[in-house]
Motif scaffolding. Structure first.
Motif, PDB file in Angstrom:
ATOM      1  N   ASP A 245       0.812  -1.223   0.000  1.00 28.43           N
ATOM      2  CA  ASP A 245       0.000   0.000   0.000  1.00 28.43           C
ATOM      3  C   ASP A 245       0.843   1.270   0.000  1.00 28.43           C
ATOM      4  OD1 ASP A 245       0.980  -0.243   2.594  1.00 28.43           O
ATOM      5  OD2 ASP A 245      -0.865   0.423   3.543  1.00 28.43           O
TER       6      ASP A 245
ATOM      7  N   SER B 289       1.596   2.814  -5.630  1.00 20.71           N
ATOM      8  CA  SER B 289       0.505   1.849  -5.433  1.00 20.71           C
ATOM      9  C   SER B 289      -0.736   2.204  -6.241  1.00 20.71           C
ATOM     10  CB  SER B 289       0.137   1.780  -3.950  1.00 20.71           C
ATOM     11  OG  SER B 289       1.259   1.478  -3.159  1.00 20.71           O
TER      12      SER B 289
ATOM     13  N   TRP C  68      -4.191   0.166  -8.478  1.00 18.62           N
ATOM     14  CA  TRP C  68      -5.609   0.567  -8.564  1.00 18.62           C
ATOM     15  C   TRP C  68      -6.003   0.837 -10.021  1.00 18.62           C
ATOM     16  CZ3 TRP C  68     -10.352   1.401  -6.454  1.00 18.62           C
ATOM     17  CH2 TRP C  68     -11.147   2.437  -6.961  1.00 18.62           C
TER      18      TRP C  68
ATOM     19  N   GLN D 229      -6.302  -2.400 -11.951  1.00 18.18           N
ATOM     20  CA  GLN D 229      -7.522  -3.136 -11.602  1.00 18.18           C
ATOM     21  C   GLN D 229      -8.746  -2.499 -12.239  1.00 18.18           C
ATOM     22  OE1 GLN D 229     -10.477  -2.641  -9.785  1.00 18.18           O
ATOM     23  NE2 GLN D 229     -10.972  -4.779 -10.167  1.00 18.18           N
TER      24      GLN D 229
ATOM     25  N   ALA E  40     -10.047  -8.319 -13.241  1.00 21.62           N
ATOM     26  CA  ALA E  40      -8.908  -8.316 -12.312  1.00 21.62           C
ATOM     27  C   ALA E  40      -9.381  -8.212 -10.877  1.00 21.62           C
ATOM     28  CB  ALA E  40      -7.981  -7.159 -12.634  1.00 21.62           C
ATOM     29  N   GLN E  41      -8.666  -8.914 -10.030  1.00 21.35           N
ATOM     30  CA  GLN E  41      -8.843  -8.800  -8.588  1.00 21.35           C
ATOM     31  C   GLN E  41      -7.659  -7.987  -8.075  1.00 21.35           C
ATOM     32  OE1 GLN E  41      -8.857 -11.989  -4.888  1.00 21.35           O
ATOM     33  NE2 GLN E  41      -9.432 -12.727  -6.893  1.00 21.35           N
ATOM     34  N   LEU E  42      -7.916  -7.111  -7.112  1.00 24.03           N
ATOM     35  CA  LEU E  42      -6.833  -6.307  -6.529  1.00 24.03           C
ATOM     36  C   LEU E  42      -6.632  -6.705  -5.073  1.00 24.03           C
ATOM     37  CD1 LEU E  42      -4.860  -3.838  -6.583  1.00 24.03           C
ATOM     38  CD2 LEU E  42      -6.786  -2.433  -5.841  1.00 24.03           C
ATOM     39  N   ILE E  43      -5.375  -6.875  -4.676  1.00 25.46           N
ATOM     40  CA  ILE E  43      -5.053  -7.072  -3.259  1.00 25.46           C
ATOM     41  C   ILE E  43      -3.899  -6.142  -2.903  1.00 25.46           C
ATOM     42  CG2 ILE E  43      -4.281  -8.682  -1.477  1.00 25.46           C
ATOM     43  CD1 ILE E  43      -5.576 -10.951  -2.936  1.00 25.46           C
ATOM     44  N   LEU E  44      -4.089  -5.328  -1.851  1.00 23.57           N
ATOM     45  CA  LEU E  44      -3.015  -4.486  -1.327  1.00 23.57           C
ATOM     46  C   LEU E  44      -2.720  -4.913   0.111  1.00 23.57           C
ATOM     47  CD1 LEU E  44      -3.972  -0.842  -2.449  1.00 23.57           C
ATOM     48  CD2 LEU E  44      -2.446  -2.469  -3.601  1.00 23.57           C
ATOM     49  N   TYR E  45      -1.424  -5.032   0.423  1.00 21.86           N
ATOM     50  CA  TYR E  45      -1.003  -5.400   1.771  1.00 21.86           C
ATOM     51  C   TYR E  45      -0.583  -4.157   2.553  1.00 21.86           C
ATOM     52  CZ  TYR E  45      -0.827 -10.321   0.267  1.00 21.86           C
ATOM     53  OH  TYR E  45      -1.137 -11.582  -0.189  1.00 21.86           O
ATOM     54  N   PRO E  46      -0.836  -4.168   3.869  1.00 23.31           N
ATOM     55  CA  PRO E  46      -0.555  -2.975   4.679  1.00 23.31           C
ATOM     56  C   PRO E  46       0.931  -2.788   4.994  1.00 23.31           C
ATOM     57  CG  PRO E  46      -1.474  -4.708   6.056  1.00 23.31           C
ATOM     58  CD  PRO E  46      -1.510  -5.223   4.640  1.00 23.31           C
TER      59      PRO E  46
ATOM     60  N   HIS F 272      -2.940 -16.536  -1.100  1.00 22.36           N
ATOM     61  CA  HIS F 272      -3.779 -15.739  -2.006  1.00 22.36           C
ATOM     62  C   HIS F 272      -3.585 -16.163  -3.458  1.00 22.36           C
ATOM     63  CE1 HIS F 272      -4.438 -12.248   1.048  1.00 22.36           C
ATOM     64  NE2 HIS F 272      -5.487 -13.021   0.998  1.00 22.36           N
TER      65      HIS F 272
ATOM     66  N   GLN G 130      -5.860   3.376   2.220  1.00 17.55           N
ATOM     67  CA  GLN G 130      -4.694   4.254   2.213  1.00 17.55           C
ATOM     68  C   GLN G 130      -4.576   5.052   3.510  1.00 17.55           C
ATOM     69  OE1 GLN G 130      -2.177   5.063  -0.649  1.00 17.55           O
ATOM     70  NE2 GLN G 130      -2.707   2.896  -0.596  1.00 17.55           N
TER      71      GLN G 130
ATOM     72  N   ALA H 252      -4.390  -1.892   7.131  1.00 23.13           N
ATOM     73  CA  ALA H 252      -5.519  -2.441   6.377  1.00 23.13           C
ATOM     74  C   ALA H 252      -5.052  -3.150   5.125  1.00 23.13           C
ATOM     75  CB  ALA H 252      -6.494  -1.339   5.989  1.00 23.13           C
TER      76      ALA H 252
ATOM     77  N   LEU I  12      -6.529  -4.429   1.415  1.00 25.42           N
ATOM     78  CA  LEU I  12      -7.627  -4.130   0.486  1.00 25.42           C
ATOM     79  C   LEU I  12      -7.806  -5.284  -0.482  1.00 25.42           C
ATOM     80  CD1 LEU I  12      -9.685  -2.126  -0.855  1.00 25.42           C
ATOM     81  CD2 LEU I  12      -7.783  -1.347  -2.275  1.00 25.42           C
TER      82      LEU I  12
ATOM     83  N   LEU J 121     -10.346  -6.083  -3.873  1.00 20.22           N
ATOM     84  CA  LEU J 121     -11.443  -5.715  -4.780  1.00 20.22           C
ATOM     85  C   LEU J 121     -11.707  -6.884  -5.722  1.00 20.22           C
ATOM     86  CD1 LEU J 121     -10.604  -2.050  -5.938  1.00 20.22           C
ATOM     87  CD2 LEU J 121     -12.103  -2.780  -4.056  1.00 20.22           C
TER      88      LEU J 121
END
Lengths: 291, 291
Positions: A232, A239, A243, A246, A252-258, A275, B247, B252, B254, B256
């Motif tokens: 993220d 980052s 987005w 996606q 598309a699937q989006l995954i963001l890690y903290p 994942h 963000q 967190a 995310l 989608l």
């Protein structure tokens, strides 16, 4: 038959387009293999064994050095499109007709162009720490990337602590653990890249990142199920580009890690493997049809 | 002991703050329970049994109707903060001291305020199809939401096909399957909400969504590990609000889902259960410390 792993898989070679490609393959054969596309100035030894071995439990994993990288012969082309054409030649030389493609950073650009140029080859796509053509801050290295790549480090590997991990203590500790893992393979290790590689790759990636009209329209043509994944707080390829990918890809699937920078899959390797395994193992859904 | 499920769990009642709360609990007891917070004008019967039963395999699941909803007594307050205070009173009346909190849409606003007001109660947060205070398009219903909620439907349930699912054929088919599932429970079903509920909830949510200075600063105080999840084409609470949440929250993740509108967890219920189970079962990581 010997079950090879990241540490033990021998480096092999295959010829295509007059290039001798170095590669390694290991894991569970019989299904659709997963081919890994490496980042700026990396060799196939830069992958994290927790990631490669984790994914190899359920599928065959193929690592390779593209043209001009490390012990692969040939030149690094100055365009992403030619890098993708070389990757396709390598894949076809192995006799593969369908595969899943993972690309990290520069390797994610190559993966996109490969899916565009040879859609029948690519079943699913995984785009890590990467962005679209003409993405935000992609016409050159970002200011942060310039500073990080331009600095000097007591230990050269410490560069990757800054490139891949966030400044937090937790992330930096995860980074040191990654550095230990990616140095575990000592025998039959690929040499680091030559001095010609960085400038050629930089030319290719800045050309690809240059602003243009309707920059994201091409993404509509990448209809394969795609997993876009990033940290993220990526300061190398912002980052927000994940987005944008996606939002413009049809499926598309989006995954963001903290608390994670450019190499979030190395900060959370077990989570990442779960994942990706889930993404790759799901049954094919019908393509979305807008009505 | 009878193992109850979404279909068989009896509606129970508990009193707090002079309110009689209707609730159901089922699943595997002994760990941290997961409490579900419902969306605009929904009752606890609007949850998808594939989701609730899927998550109940590994943990106790608690569904409830907040004050003024369906067979819970009391009035629907005209602020999210009061809804969160009512939710906290309900939780404490059950004798719970720690729980995981899932909130969907309006329920996601309540979940955020609950985590802010009573941080010691909340171990982890799951925010579905929701947004931050003063998020994009949140000062009123979005134009799309106004059209969808203002239209007439031959079958009242068909409203949810438009609210929760994208216009694609695949998504609409998933929507019809969801409608069948959420109507499976016939016996001991909660009555639909009264006509007073919509206006009071609308007043609360538009107040919460009104533009203000430094709108997202409050998110820094929500330090619990949080999973933010939504469809990529949410027209009820725009998907960009999930990006904004991620963000601005310190910790967190995310996710989608593609070709999905406001109710993406009902379009991909098995995938959703696996993602949430993974998120809730991971060991606690130390909180990120910026250095």
């Amino acid at each position: 038959m010997i079950q090879h792993s990241h540490q033990t898989a021998p480096t092999q070679y295959v010829e295509a387009k007059g290039i001798r490609f170095a590669y390694r393959r290991f894991g569970r054969s019989g299904g659709v293999p997963l081919v890994f596309n490496m980042h700026f100035t990396g060799t196939m030894d830069h992958w994290d064994p927790l990631v490669t071995d984790g994914l190899a439990r359920d599928r065959e994993v193929i690592l390779f050095d593209n043209a001009g990288i490390s012990s692969s012969s040939g030149e690094v082309p100055n365009s992403i499109e030619e890098m993708a054409a070389n990757a396709a030649a390598f894949i076809r030389a192995l006799g593969l007709t369908q595969l899943d493609v993972l690309g990290f950073s520069l390797g994610g650009f190559v993966a996109q162009e490969l899916a565009l140029a040879q859609p029948e080859l690519v079943r699913r796509l995984i785009l890590l720490g990467t962005g679209p053509r003409s993405g935000e801050g992609m016409a050159s290295l970002t200011p942060e990337a310039k500073r990080i790549f331009g600095a000097r480090y007591d230990e050269p590997d410490h560069l990757w602590l800054k490139v891949f991990f966030s400044p937090s203590e937790v992330s930096q500790a995860a980074g040191r653990a990654y550095l230990r893992r990616f140095r575990l393979r000592v025998h039959d290790r690929e040499p680091e890249v030559s001095e010609q590689v960085g400038p050629a790759q930089l030319e290719a990636l800045t050309k690809w990142g240059t602003p243009r009209e309707n920059p994201f329209g091409y993404l509509k043509a990448i209809v394969q199920p795609t997993l876009v994944l990033n940290g993220d707080r990526d300061v190398i390829i912002y980052s927000v580009n994940s987005w944008i990918l996606q939002q413009n890809l049809p499926n598309a699937q989006l995954i963001l890690y903290p608390d994670a920078n450019h190499g979030s899959q190395y900060q959370y390797p077990e989570r990442f493997v779960r994942h990706v395994s889930l993404f790759l193992s799901e049954p094919d859904a019908p393509a979305p049809v807008r009505s």
